[in-house]
Design a protein around this motif. Structure first.
Motif, PDB file in Angstrom:
ATOM      1  N   GLN A 190      -4.036  -0.224  -3.303  1.00 37.13           N
ATOM      2  CA  GLN A 190      -4.643  -0.552  -2.017  1.00 37.13           C
ATOM      3  C   GLN A 190      -5.614  -1.706  -2.195  1.00 37.13           C
ATOM      4  N   ALA A 191      -5.688  -2.548  -1.174  1.00 33.64           N
ATOM      5  CA  ALA A 191      -6.675  -3.622  -1.141  1.00 33.64           C
ATOM      6  C   ALA A 191      -7.307  -3.665   0.243  1.00 33.64           C
ATOM      7  N   ILE A 192      -8.598  -3.877   0.248  1.00 27.60           N
ATOM      8  CA  ILE A 192      -9.336  -4.076   1.490  1.00 27.60           C
ATOM      9  C   ILE A 192      -9.948  -5.459   1.416  1.00 27.60           C
ATOM     10  N   TRP A 223      -3.503 -15.313  -0.947  1.00 25.15           N
ATOM     11  CA  TRP A 223      -3.130 -13.928  -1.245  1.00 25.15           C
ATOM     12  C   TRP A 223      -1.629 -13.814  -1.512  1.00 25.15           C
ATOM     13  N   ASP A 224      -0.821 -14.400  -0.623  1.00 27.01           N
ATOM     14  CA  ASP A 224       0.632 -14.280  -0.739  1.00 27.01           C
ATOM     15  C   ASP A 224       1.154 -14.891  -2.032  1.00 27.01           C
ATOM     16  N   ASP A 225       0.532 -15.950  -2.525  1.00 31.48           N
ATOM     17  CA  ASP A 225       0.928 -16.541  -3.806  1.00 31.48           C
ATOM     18  C   ASP A 225       0.489 -15.680  -4.989  1.00 31.48           C
ATOM     19  N   ALA A 285       3.536  -5.599  -3.179  1.00 34.97           N
ATOM     20  CA  ALA A 285       2.434  -5.690  -2.213  1.00 34.97           C
ATOM     21  C   ALA A 285       1.782  -4.313  -2.041  1.00 34.97           C
ATOM     22  N   PRO A 286       0.459  -4.248  -2.128  1.00 34.06           N
ATOM     23  CA  PRO A 286      -0.233  -2.966  -1.951  1.00 34.06           C
ATOM     24  C   PRO A 286      -0.405  -2.637  -0.472  1.00 34.06           C
ATOM     25  N   ALA A 287      -0.824  -1.422  -0.202  1.00 29.65           N
ATOM     26  CA  ALA A 287      -1.313  -1.108   1.134  1.00 29.65           C
ATOM     27  C   ALA A 287      -2.565  -1.956   1.314  1.00 29.65           C
ATOM     28  N   ARG A 288      -2.697  -2.597   2.478  1.00 36.90           N
ATOM     29  CA  ARG A 288      -3.825  -3.521   2.637  1.00 36.90           C
ATOM     30  C   ARG A 288      -4.373  -3.470   4.051  1.00 36.90           C
ATOM     31  N   ARG A 310      -1.859  -6.680 -11.410  1.00 39.26           N
ATOM     32  CA  ARG A 310      -1.494  -6.879  -9.997  1.00 39.26           C
ATOM     33  C   ARG A 310      -0.339  -5.990  -9.545  1.00 39.26           C
ATOM     34  N   GLU A 311       0.595  -5.727 -10.430  1.00 34.79           N
ATOM     35  CA  GLU A 311       1.756  -4.914 -10.065  1.00 34.79           C
ATOM     36  C   GLU A 311       1.406  -3.451  -9.846  1.00 34.79           C
TER      37      GLU A 311
END
Length: 115
Positions: A60-62, A78-80, A87-90, A55-56
């Motif tokens: 990017q996530a779509i 998601w936030d948890d 946090a990725p670009a999303r 996760r680290e």
């Protein structure tokens, strides 16, 4: 070199190129958006581990939702899940998903961890 894992006729679940892992879209089981999001992100975790990432290292996530009215419910899960400070670009949008019962799909690109 391009490495493909779990390759079928239509797609590979993981493609790794230049130390970047590209995961196919993941969906989850459950009746609610929260349940499907948790299950889907669990599947992402497993694929990231197999790709030598975590996760680290997500770049990017779509996120696709079948209904943007579910945005807050998905974001709570998601936030948890996303590690603080990583946090990725999303992007998140609404789309008709492959089956009517699906409420969320997540597509992730991540850096492969170095030695």
């Amino acid at each position: 070199m391009i490495e493909r894992k779990h390759t079928g006729t239509r797609m590979s679940k993981i493609v790794i190129h230049n130390q970047v892992a590209y995961l196919c879209g993941q969906v989850g089981a459950g009746d609610t958006v929260a349940e499907q999001t948790r299950d889907c992100l669990s599947r992402v975790d497993a694929l990231l581990e197999e790709a030598g990432s975590d996760r680290e290292h997500i770049l990017q996530a779509i996120v696709w939702l079948s209904d943007m009215a579910d945005f807050a419910e998905m974001n709570a899960v998601w936030d948890d899940w996303v590690p603080e400070g990583h946090a990725p670009a999303r992007a998140c949008g609404e789309a008709k998903l492959a089956r009517d019962v699906l409420k969320v799909e997540v597509i992730v690109t991540a850096a492969v961890k170095g030695d």
